[in-house]
Design a protein around this motif. Structure first.
Motif, short mmCIF file in Angstrom:
data_model
loop_
_atom_site.label_atom_id
_atom_site.label_comp_id
_atom_site.label_asym_id
_atom_site.label_seq_id
_atom_site.Cartn_x
_atom_site.Cartn_y
_atom_site.Cartn_z
N ASP A 1 0.84 -1.19 0.00
CA ASP A 1 0.00 0.00 0.00
C ASP A 1 0.88 1.25 0.00
O ASP A 1 1.94 1.29 0.61
CB ASP A 1 -0.91 0.01 1.24
N ASP A 2 0.42 2.28 -0.67
CA ASP A 2 1.22 3.50 -0.83
C ASP A 2 1.51 4.18 0.50
O ASP A 2 2.56 4.81 0.65
CB ASP A 2 0.50 4.48 -1.76
N ASP A 3 0.60 4.07 1.46
CA ASP A 3 0.82 4.78 2.72
C ASP A 3 1.67 3.99 3.71
O ASP A 3 1.98 4.48 4.80
CB ASP A 3 -0.51 5.18 3.37
N GLY A 4 2.06 2.76 3.35
CA GLY A 4 2.93 1.97 4.20
C GLY A 4 2.28 1.43 5.45
O GLY A 4 2.96 1.04 6.40
N HIS A 5 0.95 1.37 5.45
CA HIS A 5 0.23 0.83 6.60
C HIS A 5 -0.76 -0.24 6.15
O HIS A 5 -1.22 -0.24 5.01
CB HIS A 5 -0.51 1.94 7.34
N GLY A 6 -1.08 -1.15 7.07
CA GLY A 6 -2.04 -2.20 6.78
C GLY A 6 -3.45 -1.74 7.08
O GLY A 6 -3.74 -0.56 7.23
N GLY A 7 -4.35 -2.73 7.18
CA GLY A 7 -5.75 -2.46 7.48
C GLY A 7 -6.66 -2.61 6.30
O GLY A 7 -7.88 -2.75 6.46
N LYS A 8 -6.12 -2.60 5.07
CA LYS A 8 -6.99 -2.68 3.89
C LYS A 8 -7.69 -4.03 3.80
O LYS A 8 -8.86 -4.10 3.39
CB LYS A 8 -6.16 -2.44 2.62
N SER A 9 -7.02 -5.10 4.16
CA SER A 9 -7.65 -6.42 4.12
C SER A 9 -8.83 -6.48 5.08
O SER A 9 -9.93 -6.92 4.71
CB SER A 9 -6.63 -7.51 4.47
N GLU A 10 -8.62 -6.03 6.32
CA GLU A 10 -9.71 -6.03 7.28
C GLU A 10 -10.86 -5.14 6.80
O GLU A 10 -12.04 -5.49 6.98
CB GLU A 10 -9.21 -5.54 8.64
N VAL B 1 4.03 1.30 13.05
CA VAL B 1 3.35 2.37 13.78
C VAL B 1 4.21 3.62 13.97
O VAL B 1 3.72 4.61 14.50
CB VAL B 1 2.87 1.87 15.17
N GLY B 2 5.46 3.59 13.58
CA GLY B 2 6.31 4.75 13.82
C GLY B 2 7.41 4.86 12.78
O GLY B 2 7.44 4.11 11.81
N PRO B 3 8.33 5.80 12.98
CA PRO B 3 9.44 5.97 12.03
C PRO B 3 10.40 4.79 12.07
O PRO B 3 10.40 4.00 13.01
CB PRO B 3 10.10 7.26 12.52
N GLY B 4 11.22 4.70 11.06
CA GLY B 4 12.19 3.61 11.00
C GLY B 4 11.73 2.53 10.05
O GLY B 4 10.73 2.65 9.35
N GLU B 5 12.49 1.45 10.01
CA GLU B 5 12.21 0.34 9.11
C GLU B 5 11.58 -0.82 9.85
O GLU B 5 11.86 -1.06 11.02
CB GLU B 5 13.49 -0.13 8.41
N TRP B 6 10.69 -1.51 9.13
CA TRP B 6 10.07 -2.72 9.66
C TRP B 6 11.11 -3.84 9.68
O TRP B 6 11.92 -3.94 8.78
CB TRP B 6 8.89 -3.11 8.77
N PRO B 7 11.17 -4.69 10.69
CA PRO B 7 10.20 -4.86 11.77
C PRO B 7 10.48 -4.06 13.04
O PRO B 7 9.74 -4.19 14.01
CB PRO B 7 10.28 -6.35 12.06
N ALA B 8 11.53 -3.23 13.04
CA ALA B 8 11.85 -2.50 14.26
C ALA B 8 10.75 -1.54 14.67
O ALA B 8 10.59 -1.24 15.86
CB ALA B 8 13.17 -1.73 14.07
N ASN B 9 9.96 -1.08 13.71
CA ASN B 9 8.92 -0.08 14.01
C ASN B 9 7.52 -0.68 14.16
O ASN B 9 6.52 0.04 14.11
CB ASN B 9 8.89 1.00 12.93
#
Length: 315
Positions: free
Chosen positions: A48-57, A85-93
């Motif tokens: 997703d363009d915004d870098g967040h999940g939730g679209k499936s739900e 949920v915050g700045p930085g790279e996944w999975p640290a964020n």
């Protein structure tokens, strides 16, 4: 119609698959006797363009809202712990498994799904920055409030699952009664990291199977059951963890069984998973009606004893 021992993975609903396509697949799944839907609050942040999940739900929730009475016909499974949920790279964020994160995570999932309860709530990835007692207590509160019916653990080492269960029992809390791990007919080489992680804890092992086999309270859901198409599609070769001589023998046995039964390799794999001891629940993601129909036929296929023996003995 007998309910299917098959969970429909909805990871890419709302991102790779648009809402109308997703709705059609969900309708077809339920019409075929399917009831188990698997998603997560982080699906699919990487697509997703915004870098967040939730679209499936959100898509599952929209589908439920448009079909009165459907909520009582399906079993909703979602997860918490891996959403950025915050700045930085996944999975640290990622959100992690603190009491605060779990509270915020379940609130968001309920809102997006448009429901007052989650049938099976998974801790998606372990979080060693938080004590197991804090996580177990937060999850138990959800069960006590009726928000969540059942708890599951995904991608955790078994010793942490068992320690958490002991903590819960000591307090009289609800405990994990389901595991979700990566598993298929082919086996990875020992010690290989699970995709997207830097450790090997997400695989099903012989120890996992023994644990589930000897505990009647536990069930095991398995993801990437069809190895992202590698069993049937030449354009999707097996990943490096699966390239070893043991799997060469397994592939030969799988091909022989599929040919003798006149079915696809995918269908043999699914039949092997659901018909073994312990019986496993495969999670399968599909993008076309044909793929869904193939999966449904696979879990309904009963392997003759001689063919199961051939598959089991190939190693």
């Amino acid at each position: 119609m007998t309910a299917l021992n098959l969970a429909l993975g909805t990871m890419h609903f709302g991102t790779r698959q648009d809402a109308p396509t997703s709705f059609d697949l969900l309708d077809r799944f339920v019409d075929a006797g399917g009831t188990l839907l698997d998603t997560a609050d982080c699906y699919a942040f990487w697509a997703d363009d915004d870098g967040h999940g939730g679209k499936s739900e959100e898509v599952v929730g929209q589908w439920l809202a448009g079909r009165p009475g459907m909520r009582d016909r399906v079993y909703l499974s979602t997860k918490v712990g891996a959403e950025p949920v915050g700045p930085g790279e996944w999975p640290a964020n990622r959100e992690g498994l603190s009491a605060k994160a779990i509270g915020a995570g379940v609130e968001g999932s309920l809102r997006r799904l448009g429901t007052e309860r989650i049938d099976l709530y998974w801790t998606h990835m372990e979080d060693r920055s938080v004590g197991l007692e804090e996580t177990a207590g937060a999850l138990a509160e959800l069960v006590g409030a009726g928000t969540v019916a059942r708890l599951g653990s995904s991608n955790h080492p078994l010793w942490r699952v068992e320690r958490s269960r002991q903590i819960a029992r000591g307090h009289g809390w609800a405990e994990f009664t389901a595991l979700q791990l990566r598993h298929s007919y082919l086996r990875p080489r020992p010690g290989a990291p699970v995709a997207g992680q830097d450790h090997p804890y997400g695989w099903v092992t012989e120890e996992t199977l023994d644990y589930v086999r000897t505990d009647p309270e536990l069930t095991l859901w398995v993801y990437t059951a069809l190895l992202n198409g590698s069993y049937t599609r030449p354009d999707r070769p097996l990943g490096e963890p699966y390239q070893h001589v043991g799997n060469d023998r397994r592939l030969a046995a799988l091909g022989r069984v599929a040919e003798e039964l006149g079915v696809s390799r995918n269908q043999v794999v699914l039949a092997w998973l659901v018909g073994g001891e312990p019986a496993l629940t495969p999670i399968v993601g599909v993008s076309t009606p044909e793929q869904l129909d193939e999966a449904v036929a696979g879990v309904r296929l009963e392997l003759p004893a001689e063919h199961r023996r051939l598959l089991d003995e190939a190693a």
